[in-house]
Enzyme design. Structure first.
Site, PDB file in Angstrom:
ATOM      1  N   GLY A 263       0.849  -1.191   0.000  1.00 49.29           N
ATOM      2  CA  GLY A 263       0.000   0.000   0.000  1.00 49.29           C
ATOM      3  C   GLY A 263       0.882   1.236   0.000  1.00 49.29           C
ATOM      4  O   GLY A 263       0.666   2.174  -0.751  1.00 49.29           O
ATOM      5  N   ALA A 264       1.902   1.219   0.866  1.00 50.70           N
ATOM      6  CA  ALA A 264       2.802   2.367   0.984  1.00 50.70           C
ATOM      7  C   ALA A 264       4.071   1.930   1.704  1.00 50.70           C
ATOM      8  O   ALA A 264       4.102   0.859   2.307  1.00 50.70           O
ATOM      9  CB  ALA A 264       2.126   3.484   1.771  1.00 50.70           C
ATOM     10  N   MET A 265       5.105   2.775   1.636  1.00 52.22           N
ATOM     11  CA  MET A 265       6.375   2.474   2.320  1.00 52.22           C
ATOM     12  C   MET A 265       6.883   3.736   2.993  1.00 52.22           C
ATOM     13  O   MET A 265       7.001   4.783   2.355  1.00 52.22           O
ATOM     14  CB  MET A 265       7.388   1.945   1.297  1.00 52.22           C
ATOM     15  CG  MET A 265       8.789   1.749   1.849  1.00 52.22           C
ATOM     16  SD  MET A 265       8.840   0.475   3.165  1.00 52.22           S
ATOM     17  CE  MET A 265      10.200   1.121   4.155  1.00 52.22           C
ATOM     18  N   GLU A 266       7.260   3.579   4.277  1.00 50.55           N
ATOM     19  CA  GLU A 266       7.540   4.733   5.133  1.00 50.55           C
ATOM     20  C   GLU A 266       8.952   5.291   5.005  1.00 50.55           C
ATOM     21  O   GLU A 266       9.515   5.747   6.001  1.00 50.55           O
ATOM     22  CB  GLU A 266       7.294   4.321   6.587  1.00 50.55           C
ATOM     23  CG  GLU A 266       8.325   3.327   7.170  1.00 50.55           C
ATOM     24  CD  GLU A 266       7.925   1.864   7.047  1.00 50.55           C
ATOM     25  OE1 GLU A 266       7.089   1.552   6.189  1.00 50.55           O
ATOM     26  OE2 GLU A 266       8.469   1.040   7.801  1.00 50.55           O
ATOM     27  N   ASN A 267       9.572   5.297   3.814  1.00 49.35           N
ATOM     28  CA  ASN A 267      10.917   5.855   3.679  1.00 49.35           C
ATOM     29  C   ASN A 267      11.003   7.179   4.446  1.00 49.35           C
ATOM     30  O   ASN A 267      10.117   8.024   4.330  1.00 49.35           O
ATOM     31  CB  ASN A 267      11.220   6.150   2.211  1.00 49.35           C
ATOM     32  CG  ASN A 267      10.888   4.989   1.311  1.00 49.35           C
ATOM     33  OD1 ASN A 267      11.338   3.882   1.542  1.00 49.35           O
ATOM     34  ND2 ASN A 267      10.055   5.233   0.310  1.00 49.35           N
ATOM     35  N   HIS A 299      -0.672   5.722   9.273  1.00 48.53           N
ATOM     36  CA  HIS A 299       0.201   4.582   9.573  1.00 48.53           C
ATOM     37  C   HIS A 299       1.649   4.902   9.182  1.00 48.53           C
ATOM     38  O   HIS A 299       2.572   4.756   9.982  1.00 48.53           O
ATOM     39  CB  HIS A 299      -0.309   3.355   8.804  1.00 48.53           C
ATOM     40  CG  HIS A 299       0.542   2.124   8.925  1.00 48.53           C
ATOM     41  ND1 HIS A 299       0.116   0.979   9.558  1.00 48.53           N
ATOM     42  CD2 HIS A 299       1.801   1.847   8.479  1.00 48.53           C
ATOM     43  CE1 HIS A 299       1.083   0.070   9.518  1.00 48.53           C
ATOM     44  NE2 HIS A 299       2.107   0.572   8.852  1.00 48.53           N
ATOM     45  N   GLU A 300       1.829   5.366   7.943  1.00 46.78           N
ATOM     46  CA  GLU A 300       3.195   5.622   7.466  1.00 46.78           C
ATOM     47  C   GLU A 300       3.856   6.742   8.265  1.00 46.78           C
ATOM     48  O   GLU A 300       5.033   6.667   8.597  1.00 46.78           O
ATOM     49  CB  GLU A 300       3.190   5.968   5.971  1.00 46.78           C
ATOM     50  CG  GLU A 300       2.565   4.907   5.073  1.00 46.78           C
ATOM     51  CD  GLU A 300       3.115   3.508   5.277  1.00 46.78           C
ATOM     52  OE1 GLU A 300       4.313   3.390   5.591  1.00 46.78           O
ATOM     53  OE2 GLU A 300       2.342   2.541   5.151  1.00 46.78           O
ATOM     54  N   HIS A 303       5.354   5.828  11.530  1.00 45.20           N
ATOM     55  CA  HIS A 303       6.661   5.163  11.410  1.00 45.20           C
ATOM     56  C   HIS A 303       7.837   6.147  11.493  1.00 45.20           C
ATOM     57  O   HIS A 303       8.959   5.728  11.744  1.00 45.20           O
ATOM     58  CB  HIS A 303       6.773   4.443  10.067  1.00 45.20           C
ATOM     59  CG  HIS A 303       6.165   3.076  10.041  1.00 45.20           C
ATOM     60  ND1 HIS A 303       6.385   2.147  11.023  1.00 45.20           N
ATOM     61  CD2 HIS A 303       5.370   2.470   9.127  1.00 45.20           C
ATOM     62  CE1 HIS A 303       5.740   1.021  10.705  1.00 45.20           C
ATOM     63  NE2 HIS A 303       5.113   1.200   9.568  1.00 45.20           N
ATOM     64  N   GLU A 322       5.463  -2.544  13.005  1.00 47.66           N
ATOM     65  CA  GLU A 322       4.187  -2.637  12.287  1.00 47.66           C
ATOM     66  C   GLU A 322       2.973  -2.714  13.199  1.00 47.66           C
ATOM     67  O   GLU A 322       1.930  -2.152  12.893  1.00 47.66           O
ATOM     68  CB  GLU A 322       4.224  -3.818  11.322  1.00 47.66           C
ATOM     69  CG  GLU A 322       5.284  -3.678  10.230  1.00 47.66           C
ATOM     70  CD  GLU A 322       5.147  -2.379   9.435  1.00 47.66           C
ATOM     71  OE1 GLU A 322       4.092  -1.716   9.514  1.00 47.66           O
ATOM     72  OE2 GLU A 322       6.113  -2.008   8.741  1.00 47.66           O
TER      73      GLU A 322
HETATM   74 ZN   LIG Z   1       3.995  -0.099   8.334  1.00 51.90          ZN
END
Ligand SMILES: [Zn+2]
Length: 856
Positions: A263-267, A299-300, A303, A322
């Site tokens: 869905g997404a990535m928290e870079n 959510h992201e 992080h 997570e």
């Molecule tokens: Zn996550």
């Protein structure tokens, strides 16, 4: 499996600073190249340095130590995904500098440094979690090997480059190329490094504190960024307040990339999203789509603190990242939009986790990780949703001390790495309680209990007993003697004191709760607020009483009531008839989430059990559903007055009446509504778009299929595109269904959609067999395009084949076509085949007499 030590790098050789330069031109070809200079600290003397590099070429190794530069010889170890630089003499201990050149090709499978397309344009994008930084550049690719990164990228002048930090200067690099230099990051794990190169445009800039926030997108989608920007501002402000610590990075870019595995990535400072998870048109998006974007953004962003600033030391504590972020997102959104009732979405996630966790092949939230494949496998419902439910349980138990403890934990470990006991310790200091004893068991032990709640005959006591809940009672990850510390709370129903709670801590197999005399004889619901991660088992007669008082329960509790009864009926712990007896009471429920829970059980019964009945009984089932869920007042697909919940509840009724109950008037209205929707989406209330499109497709022909095809190709929003594409997988005509599957071989289709289309194909009641044949025939091509997560989703969908023969075939296929990152998924799928087959046998025998007795 090899031992942990064998797969880890030498902990005494650690990077501190990394200068990474990459050259790429995604509009021309797939080649990329670069150099990396790594400042290292050697804890001991050595003749060689091992670091990660996989599926890229490395050359020109040089090490500078004590003012002297040595040339290194490179050995590769593909199995370990490492290279070793040999130096010819001992160096260290102390600081040294390692330089390497590398080159590779942009990948097709959404991992490492990969290529995506949007129309005519090519993009180069990173997805480095969990262990793919090594597929882009040589690095120390372990979460505890943090270093500060200075990134520079050379590319065509016309392209935008985004990275974790702001661009501080650009310089000409000849022939229409430019080098973008980004400022140095704080210490980061390699999996959090991000680079995006291509034609991007930005929204206007919003600010929270000192942080500028922008939403980036491919050209022409600027009008879809407003909602994400609002959600990001609302979330970031609340998170800064919650952690009492400002956002740790200089800026925050939210980038909608054209193709993405997750869905997404928290870079850090540059979060990448799938387009449907970030961009939407507020005029045509429905409540579900808005909530999804808000939840993923929250959510992201959580992080940035929990995961990025403080990172798990190794992948076995992935849950620290997570589980917490999953819980936190709901907490933040509930504070921002209390009217959304977002905790109902949390309960949906908990329900999914309970299901996976009842398989014999489940695993603990904390899970030993020896190799790369296991690290990848653990991005699952246990790590996210079960872990989040445990975090919520801890938060409810500790109250305000929870936040104080987490703040302290973040402050004490900022820019460092942690293990679970660091969190327990901080929470224990804040609360004065032994948090490890309560929480540790839930995190370290696989499975969960079923808690049987049984009032004594005189009503003076409630007996509680616990045992492991297993869907199939097959020996597995959870020994039968396993017990959990259950903070049990029940809700008393009926009378003036309705809502009163009774509580106890259940540590052994059984416990008793005394019921005060004025509450005796009342029904007690066995999991107040769904605060405990367990199944509550009531006897059928008590369940019926609770259902009669269901309105006194909260929506989340009603969801739990339905889902527990359904799961216990499937496992054989409760007669199916006891579940069916609940349906008439709860079918009148006005809450969409409760109806949604009920609808999914009804769909399973309709698809899997009803076909085994005679035609009279099948017709009786449809009649029962029509009278329980209908009739609807007014035109079916016209929105009634009211808020999102009223319309969403109606959408669920439409789905049951038109789907399982096959009501002709609803189906005719769905065909008209879907046609209008294709002509102009504004002609249909967005709350009804999914159900209208689905019902019309299930009964539609070529003309409608072609309409969906045109809408998909020209769609102005990602949600519309997705809906029109997925609708094609609902057709029952074999030739049309085949056309839908063929899209998965079209290189223009984003890889993320390939898997979803196959999953939907399996869910089509007449399409599962064709989807499986197609998947097998084109496995090589499909596999090349789908990352590990996506392959797992397809495997998860195979039990829809629902026959012994299908089970054998799936087992045989994955024996000869092994997927290392999906070994557990295959075992779980086979178990779900068995559970489905056993349930159908029992359920058919129970449903038929129930329908006769119900006299419908
Ligand atoms: Zn996550």
């Amino acid at each position: 499996m090899t031992s942990r030590r064998a797969t880890r790098l030498d902990p005494e050789i650690r990077p501190s600073e990394v200068d990474l330069h990459v050259r790429v031109d995604p509009e021309k070809d797939d080649a990329f190249s670069g150099t990396v200079r790594i400042a290292l600290r050697l804890g001991h003397a050595t003749r060689s340095i091992e670091l990660h590099a996989a599926e890229i070429q490395t050359s020109a190794a040089r090490v500078t130590a004590d003012g002297e530069t040595l040339r290194g010889r490179i050995d590769r170890d593909p199995a370990r995904e490492t290279i070793r630089v040999h130096l010819g003499r001992r160096i260290g201990p102390g600081p040294v500098e390692l330089e390497l050149a590398f080159r590779g090709r942009l990948r097709q499978d959404l991992r490492g440094f990969y290529r995506a397309r949007s129309g005519r344009y090519g993009y180069a994008l990173t997805q480095l979690a969990a262990t793919h930084a090594r597929r882009m550049f040589p690095c120390f690719d372990e979460p505890a090997m943090k270093a500060s990164f200075q990134v520079s990228v050379t590319t065509r002048r016309t392209l935008t480059v985004l990275a974790n930090q702001p661009c501080v200067r650009t310089e000409a690099a000849g022939r229409g190329f430019v080098t973008h230099h980004f400022s140095r990051t704080p210490p980061l794990a390699s999996y959090l490094v991000a680079v995006a190169v291509g034609r991007f445009e930005a929204s206007k800039t919003a600010h929270v504190g000192r942080t500028p926030i922008r939403v980036w997108h491919v050209p022409g989608k600027g009008h879809l960024t407003g909602f994400a920007l609002q959600a990001a501002r609302a979330s970031l402000a609340r998170l800064e307040h919650w952690f009492a610590l400002p956002h740790p990075y200089e800026k925050l870019d939210l980038v909608a990339v054209p193709d993405f595995e997750f869905g997404a990535m928290e870079n850090a400072g540059a979060v990448f999203f799938r387009e449907t998870a970030l961009l939407l048109d507020t005029k045509t998006a429905n409540a579900t789509e808005r909530r999804r974007v808000a939840e993923i953004v929250a959510h992201e962003l959580s992080h940035m603190w929990f995961g990025n600033l403080v990172t798990m030391a190794w992948w076995d504590d992935l849950w620290l990242n997570e589980s917490f972020a999953t819980w936190m997102a709901f907490h933040v959104i509930d504070d921002w939009k209390p009217a959304w009732g977002i905790w109902r979405g949390f309960q949906d996630g908990t329900a999914v986790a309970l299901r996976v966790d009842s398989l014999s092949d489940t695993h603990p939230v904390y899970c030993e990780v020896h190799d790369v494949a296991t690290a990848t496998e653990n991005f699952d419902e246990i790590t996210y949703e079960k872990g989040a439910a445990i975090v919520r349980m801890i938060e409810r138990t500790l109250g305000g001390a929870f936040r104080r403890g987490v703040r302290r934990y973040i402050r004490d470990h900022r820019e460092g790495n942690t293990v679970a006991s660091d969190l327990w310790r901080a929470l224990a200091v804040a609360s004065g309680r032994d948090v490890g004893a309560l929480a540790g068991t839930w995190i370290e032990q696989a499975g969960h209990p079923v808690v049987e709640v049984r009032p004594s005959r005189d009503g003076g006591r409630i007996g509680l007993t616990q045992r492991p809940f297993q869907a199939g009672r097959r020996p597995g990850a959870v020994p039968p003697s396993t017990r959990w510390p259950v903070p049990w709370s029940g809700r008393v129903l009926g009378g003036k004191t309705s809502g009163r709670r009774l509580g106890a801590t259940l540590t052994g197999s059984r416990a008793h709760v005394r019921v005060p005399s004025h509450l005796r004889g009342r029904p007690v619901y066995g999991n107040a607020d769904q605060g405990g991660f367990f199944r509550a088992l009531h006897r059928p007669e008590e369940l019926a009483e609770i259902a009669a008082h269901a309105r006194e329960l909260s929506p989340v509790e009603r969801m739990g009531l339905v889902d527990d009864a359904w799961a216990l009926a499937q496992s054989g712990d409760l007669p199916l008839q006891a579940f069916l007896d609940l349906v008439p009471d709860l079918a009148r429920d006005g809450d969409p989430a409760v109806l949604g829970t009920l609808a999914s059980a009804i769909q399973t019964i309709t698809q899997e059990v009803v076909p085994g009945l005679g035609s009279d009984a099948a017709e009786r089932w449809r009649c029962f559903l029509r009278s329980a869920f209908g009739p609807l007042r007014g035109e079916p697909f016209r929105a009634p007055r009211g808020n999102d919940d009223v319309r969403d509840a109606r959408a669920h009724r439409l789905a049951i009446l038109g789907g399982a109950a096959e009501e002709p008037a609803i189906l005719a209205a769905a065909a008209v509504a879907a046609r209008n929707y294709c002509i102009d989406p504004a002609r249909l209330d967005p709350a009804f778009a999914d159900v209208a499109v689905r019902l019309a497709a299930e009964h539609g022909g070529k003309v409608l299929f072609d309409r969906f095809e045109r809408v998909w190709r020209r769609a102005r929003t990602p949600q519309l595109a997705r809906r029109a594409l997925m609708a094609q997988s609902r057709f029952r005509d074999p030739a049309l269904f085949r056309r839908a599957l063929d899209h998965t071989l079209d290189p223009a289709l984003p890889s993320g959609d390939v898997a979803i289309l196959l999953v939907r194909g399996f869910a089509n009641p007449v399409g599962a067999g064709a989807t499986w044949q197609f998947t097998k025939r084109h496995w090589k091509a499909l596999r090349r395009r789908m990352g590990a997560m996506l392959v797992t989703r397809v495997i998860d969908a195979t039990p829809a084949l629902a026959t012994l023969e299908g089970r054998r075939d799936v087992a045989a296929f994955f024996r000869t076509h092994p997927v290392p990152t999906a070994e557990r998924a295959v075992r779980q799928a086979l178990e779900r085949f068995d559970l489905g087959i056993a349930f159908r046998g029992r359920a058919t025998a129970e449903l038929e007499p129930w329908l006769e007795r119900a006299q419908v």
